[in-house]
Design a protein around this motif. Structure first.
Motif, PDB file in Angstrom:
ATOM      1  N   SER A  79      43.121 -15.666 -18.746  1.00  0.00           N
ATOM      2  CA  SER A  79      43.415 -15.191 -20.095  1.00  0.00           C
ATOM      3  C   SER A  79      42.138 -14.797 -20.826  1.00  0.00           C
ATOM      4  N   MET A  80      42.198 -13.672 -21.503  1.00  0.00           N
ATOM      5  CA  MET A  80      41.090 -13.218 -22.351  1.00  0.00           C
ATOM      6  C   MET A  80      41.295 -13.667 -23.795  1.00  0.00           C
ATOM      7  N   GLU A  81      42.406 -14.359 -24.035  1.00  0.00           N
ATOM      8  CA  GLU A  81      42.744 -14.886 -25.360  1.00  0.00           C
ATOM      9  C   GLU A  81      42.756 -13.799 -26.429  1.00  0.00           C
ATOM     10  N   VAL A  82      43.385 -12.676 -26.126  1.00  0.00           N
ATOM     11  CA  VAL A  82      43.412 -11.544 -27.054  1.00  0.00           C
ATOM     12  C   VAL A  82      44.316 -11.784 -28.261  1.00  0.00           C
ATOM     13  N   PHE A  83      45.162 -12.791 -28.210  1.00  0.00           N
ATOM     14  CA  PHE A  83      46.081 -13.037 -29.318  1.00  0.00           C
ATOM     15  C   PHE A  83      45.528 -14.020 -30.346  1.00  0.00           C
ATOM     16  N   GLN A  84      44.275 -14.411 -30.198  1.00  0.00           N
ATOM     17  CA  GLN A  84      43.699 -15.373 -31.133  1.00  0.00           C
ATOM     18  C   GLN A  84      43.465 -14.764 -32.518  1.00  0.00           C
ATOM     19  N   GLN A  85      43.179 -13.479 -32.582  1.00  0.00           N
ATOM     20  CA  GLN A  85      42.920 -12.801 -33.863  1.00  0.00           C
ATOM     21  C   GLN A  85      44.184 -12.079 -34.319  1.00  0.00           C
ATOM     22  N   ARG A  86      45.201 -12.855 -34.656  1.00  0.00           N
ATOM     23  CA  ARG A  86      46.460 -12.256 -35.107  1.00  0.00           C
ATOM     24  C   ARG A  86      46.751 -12.713 -36.531  1.00  0.00           C
ATOM     25  N   TYR A  87      47.421 -11.849 -37.242  1.00  0.00           N
ATOM     26  CA  TYR A  87      47.708 -12.086 -38.649  1.00  0.00           C
ATOM     27  C   TYR A  87      49.123 -11.608 -38.956  1.00  0.00           C
ATOM     28  N   THR A  88      49.734 -12.203 -39.948  1.00  0.00           N
ATOM     29  CA  THR A  88      50.989 -11.669 -40.459  1.00  0.00           C
ATOM     30  C   THR A  88      50.736 -11.204 -41.885  1.00  0.00           C
ATOM     31  N   TYR A  89      51.296 -10.055 -42.200  1.00  0.00           N
ATOM     32  CA  TYR A  89      51.200  -9.510 -43.548  1.00  0.00           C
ATOM     33  C   TYR A  89      52.514  -8.808 -43.840  1.00  0.00           C
ATOM     34  N   ARG A  90      53.184  -9.269 -44.881  1.00  0.00           N
ATOM     35  CA  ARG A  90      54.501  -8.734 -45.233  1.00  0.00           C
ATOM     36  C   ARG A  90      55.445  -8.776 -44.023  1.00  0.00           C
ATOM     37  N   ASP A  91      55.396  -9.883 -43.309  1.00  0.00           N
ATOM     38  CA  ASP A  91      56.213 -10.152 -42.121  1.00  0.00           C
ATOM     39  C   ASP A  91      55.895  -9.252 -40.924  1.00  0.00           C
ATOM     40  N   ASN A  92      54.835  -8.459 -40.988  1.00  0.00           N
ATOM     41  CA  ASN A  92      54.377  -7.635 -39.873  1.00  0.00           C
ATOM     42  C   ASN A  92      53.346  -8.420 -39.078  1.00  0.00           C
ATOM     43  N   LEU A  93      53.279  -8.164 -37.778  1.00  0.00           N
ATOM     44  CA  LEU A  93      52.265  -8.783 -36.920  1.00  0.00           C
ATOM     45  C   LEU A  93      51.128  -7.796 -36.703  1.00  0.00           C
ATOM     46  N   ILE A  94      49.923  -8.253 -36.957  1.00  0.00           N
ATOM     47  CA  ILE A  94      48.716  -7.458 -36.749  1.00  0.00           C
ATOM     48  C   ILE A  94      47.822  -8.246 -35.786  1.00  0.00           C
ATOM     49  N   ILE A  95      47.437  -7.603 -34.694  1.00  0.00           N
ATOM     50  CA  ILE A  95      46.531  -8.221 -33.729  1.00  0.00           C
ATOM     51  C   ILE A  95      45.272  -7.366 -33.705  1.00  0.00           C
ATOM     52  N   VAL A  96      44.137  -7.971 -33.999  1.00  0.00           N
ATOM     53  CA  VAL A  96      42.866  -7.246 -34.054  1.00  0.00           C
ATOM     54  C   VAL A  96      42.066  -7.561 -32.796  1.00  0.00           C
ATOM     55  N   TYR A  97      41.520  -6.506 -32.193  1.00  0.00           N
ATOM     56  CA  TYR A  97      40.719  -6.623 -30.968  1.00  0.00           C
ATOM     57  C   TYR A  97      39.312  -6.109 -31.245  1.00  0.00           C
ATOM     58  N   GLU A  98      38.347  -6.684 -30.531  1.00  0.00           N
ATOM     59  CA  GLU A  98      36.963  -6.217 -30.623  1.00  0.00           C
ATOM     60  C   GLU A  98      36.475  -5.895 -29.218  1.00  0.00           C
ATOM     61  N   MET A  99      35.855  -4.752 -29.099  1.00  0.00           N
ATOM     62  CA  MET A  99      35.291  -4.352 -27.819  1.00  0.00           C
ATOM     63  C   MET A  99      34.014  -3.553 -28.091  1.00  0.00           C
ATOM     64  N   GLY A 100      32.902  -4.066 -27.621  1.00  0.00           N
ATOM     65  CA  GLY A 100      31.634  -3.367 -27.795  1.00  0.00           C
ATOM     66  C   GLY A 100      31.261  -3.130 -29.243  1.00  0.00           C
ATOM     67  N   GLY A 101      31.580  -4.070 -30.122  1.00  0.00           N
ATOM     68  CA  GLY A 101      31.235  -3.934 -31.532  1.00  0.00           C
ATOM     69  C   GLY A 101      32.163  -3.019 -32.319  1.00  0.00           C
ATOM     70  N   LYS A 102      33.221  -2.558 -31.709  1.00  0.00           N
ATOM     71  CA  LYS A 102      34.207  -1.711 -32.376  1.00  0.00           C
ATOM     72  C   LYS A 102      35.535  -2.473 -32.433  1.00  0.00           C
ATOM     73  N   TYR A 103      36.286  -2.222 -33.486  1.00  0.00           N
ATOM     74  CA  TYR A 103      37.535  -2.944 -33.707  1.00  0.00           C
ATOM     75  C   TYR A 103      38.715  -1.981 -33.726  1.00  0.00           C
ATOM     76  N   PHE A 104      39.815  -2.433 -33.173  1.00  0.00           N
ATOM     77  CA  PHE A 104      41.064  -1.688 -33.214  1.00  0.00           C
ATOM     78  C   PHE A 104      42.187  -2.710 -33.290  1.00  0.00           C
ATOM     79  N   TYR A 105      43.427  -2.249 -33.375  1.00  0.00           N
ATOM     80  CA  TYR A 105      44.508  -3.186 -33.648  1.00  0.00           C
ATOM     81  C   TYR A 105      45.830  -2.738 -33.033  1.00  0.00           C
ATOM     82  N   ASP A 106      46.760  -3.689 -32.990  1.00  0.00           N
ATOM     83  CA  ASP A 106      48.161  -3.433 -32.701  1.00  0.00           C
ATOM     84  C   ASP A 106      48.945  -3.868 -33.935  1.00  0.00           C
TER      85      ASP A 106
END
Length: 148
Positions: A79-106
């Motif tokens: 496991s790379m533990e990619v789900f550790q940086q997850r948030y809920t906002y207005r009942d939506n799920l946001i998962i933030v990823y970091e790769m090479g100093g850049k951030y993106f999300y689901d």
């Protein structure tokens, strides 16, 4: 199906276990779950609905059922533990990823595991989260204006 209970989700063995209220019987709540896999569409349980085929009368109970099933059948070896940086906002799920100093999300809506993320890269986690929040707030305001 009621909304997915992202705020009760649990990361386990390379998966995110997401409980939801499946229904009620004699005023008793029945819970089920869905999964996301950190392997994405290559994972055998990515976006799977209750692969164990069991239900529970509690959120904790359904989480335990999912854990036991993953212990036996998970296809995530390391496991790379990619789900550790997850948030809920207005009942939506946001998962933030970091790769090479850049951030993106689901981004997943309250009732679906369809990823709605924009193909955008951010310089920081905070910038990413703020951009998503602004979009969700704007969308909510637009819906309220249309109702009036």
């Amino acid at each position: 199906m009621s909304r997915l209970l992202y705020e009760k989700s649990v990361a386990y063995l390379g998966h995110l276990i997401i409980p939801y209220l499946f229904g009620t019987v004699d005023r008793e709540s029945i819970y089920s779950y869905k999964l996301l896999s950190e392997l994405g569409h290559k994972g055998i349980f990515h976006k799977a609905e209750n692969p164990a085929g069991m239900y529970s009368s509690s959120v904790d109970g359904i989480i335990e059922i999912a854990r036991e099933h993953l212990e036996e059948y998970s296809d995530v070896l390391d496991s790379m533990e990619v789900f550790q940086q997850r948030y809920t906002y207005r009942d939506n799920l946001i998962i933030v990823y970091e790769m090479g100093g850049k951030y993106f999300y689901d981004h997943f809506k309250p009732d679906s595991l369809k990823n709605l993320a924009a193909p955008k890269i951010f310089k920081s986690k905070r910038e990413c989260i703020n951009w998503i929040k602004k979009g969700l707030d704007r969308s909510r305001r637009d819906r309220q204006v249309k109702k009036a």
